[in-house]
Write a protein that holds these residues in place. Structure first.
Motif, mmCIF file in Angstrom:
data_model
loop_
_atom_site.group_PDB
_atom_site.id
_atom_site.type_symbol
_atom_site.label_atom_id
_atom_site.label_comp_id
_atom_site.label_asym_id
_atom_site.label_seq_id
_atom_site.Cartn_x
_atom_site.Cartn_y
_atom_site.Cartn_z
ATOM 1 N N GLY A 11 0.827 -1.195 0.000
ATOM 2 C CA GLY A 11 0.000 0.000 0.000
ATOM 3 C C GLY A 11 0.860 1.243 0.000
ATOM 4 O O GLY A 11 2.084 1.177 -0.079
ATOM 5 N N ILE A 12 0.181 2.380 0.099
ATOM 6 C CA ILE A 12 0.852 3.661 0.250
ATOM 7 C C ILE A 12 0.056 4.457 1.273
ATOM 8 O O ILE A 12 -1.177 4.380 1.305
ATOM 9 C CB ILE A 12 0.982 4.410 -1.092
ATOM 10 N N VAL A 13 0.751 5.155 2.137
ATOM 11 C CA VAL A 13 0.078 6.004 3.117
ATOM 12 C C VAL A 13 0.560 7.433 2.877
ATOM 13 O O VAL A 13 1.751 7.679 2.722
ATOM 14 C CB VAL A 13 0.315 5.550 4.574
ATOM 15 N N THR A 14 -0.405 8.347 2.786
ATOM 16 C CA THR A 14 -0.097 9.748 2.534
ATOM 17 C C THR A 14 -0.497 10.589 3.731
ATOM 18 O O THR A 14 -1.263 10.142 4.599
ATOM 19 C CB THR A 14 -0.862 10.250 1.298
ATOM 20 N N ASP A 15 0.005 11.822 3.745
ATOM 21 C CA ASP A 15 -0.411 12.718 4.816
ATOM 22 C C ASP A 15 -1.928 12.928 4.776
ATOM 23 O O ASP A 15 -2.582 13.034 5.806
ATOM 24 C CB ASP A 15 0.354 14.042 4.771
ATOM 25 N N ARG A 16 -2.493 12.914 3.602
ATOM 26 C CA ARG A 16 -3.958 13.036 3.475
ATOM 27 C C ARG A 16 -4.666 11.821 4.078
ATOM 28 O O ARG A 16 -5.705 11.964 4.729
ATOM 29 C CB ARG A 16 -4.335 13.211 2.011
ATOM 30 N N ASP A 17 -4.133 10.621 3.858
ATOM 31 C CA ASP A 17 -4.709 9.418 4.478
ATOM 32 C C ASP A 17 -4.714 9.562 6.001
ATOM 33 O O ASP A 17 -5.696 9.202 6.662
ATOM 34 C CB ASP A 17 -3.907 8.159 4.111
ATOM 35 N N LEU A 18 -3.611 10.063 6.548
ATOM 36 C CA LEU A 18 -3.520 10.217 8.002
ATOM 37 C C LEU A 18 -4.586 11.169 8.523
ATOM 38 O O LEU A 18 -5.192 10.921 9.575
ATOM 39 C CB LEU A 18 -2.128 10.703 8.403
ATOM 40 N N VAL A 19 -4.846 12.239 7.785
ATOM 41 C CA VAL A 19 -5.847 13.223 8.220
ATOM 42 C C VAL A 19 -7.264 12.699 8.000
ATOM 43 O O VAL A 19 -8.075 12.666 8.938
ATOM 44 C CB VAL A 19 -5.645 14.571 7.487
ATOM 45 N N ARG A 20 -7.584 12.282 6.786
ATOM 46 C CA ARG A 20 -8.972 11.918 6.449
ATOM 47 C C ARG A 20 -9.405 10.572 7.017
ATOM 48 O O ARG A 20 -10.546 10.422 7.434
ATOM 49 C CB ARG A 20 -9.152 11.927 4.946
ATOM 50 N N ARG A 21 -8.519 9.593 6.997
ATOM 51 C CA ARG A 21 -8.902 8.257 7.465
ATOM 52 C C ARG A 21 -8.503 8.009 8.908
ATOM 53 O O ARG A 21 -8.926 7.026 9.501
ATOM 54 C CB ARG A 21 -8.266 7.199 6.572
ATOM 55 N N GLY A 22 -7.646 8.876 9.442
ATOM 56 C CA GLY A 22 -7.187 8.721 10.816
ATOM 57 C C GLY A 22 -7.775 9.762 11.738
ATOM 58 O O GLY A 22 -8.730 9.503 12.461
ATOM 59 N N MET A 23 -7.231 10.954 11.686
ATOM 60 C CA MET A 23 -7.645 12.015 12.609
ATOM 61 C C MET A 23 -9.123 12.358 12.487
ATOM 62 O O MET A 23 -9.819 12.487 13.493
ATOM 63 C CB MET A 23 -6.805 13.267 12.361
#
Length: 94
Positions: free
Chosen positions: A44-56
């Motif tokens: 996979g790939i994890v982006t800063d956007r993934d961290l914000v939208r799917r995490g925080m």
């Protein structure tokens, strides 16, 4: 011109590491994404956007695993491919 001449080495992170680990690695390396690698397999790939939208934004714990927020599947191309091939692949998967 081959893609290999255009691409910088990527950073990577294991899928079982935390999203906090991913954010810290991105910050230290001044990058916005990390390849998620399980052994030698790109999973996979994890982006800063993934961290914000799917995490925080969803209230996940800072200790949540990277594989819970990463993007899949990852579309890849051979490093020896030409730019036209890359553009065609991009258009197919955009």
């Amino acid at each position: 011109m081959a893609l290999q001449e255009q691409v910088l080495p990527l950073g990577g992170i294991a899928p079982d590491r935390t999203i906090t680990d991913a954010a810290r690695i991105m910050e230290a390396a001044a990058v916005g994404s990390l390849a998620v690698v399980d052994g030698e397999d790109l999973v996979g790939i994890v982006t800063d956007r993934d961290l914000v939208r799917r995490g925080m934004a969803k209230g996940l714990s800072p200790e949540a695993r990277v594989d819970g927020v990463m993007s899949t599947p990852v579309v890849t191309i051979d490093a020896e491919a030409d730019l036209h091939g890359a553009f065609t692949l991009f258009r197919t998967h955009a």
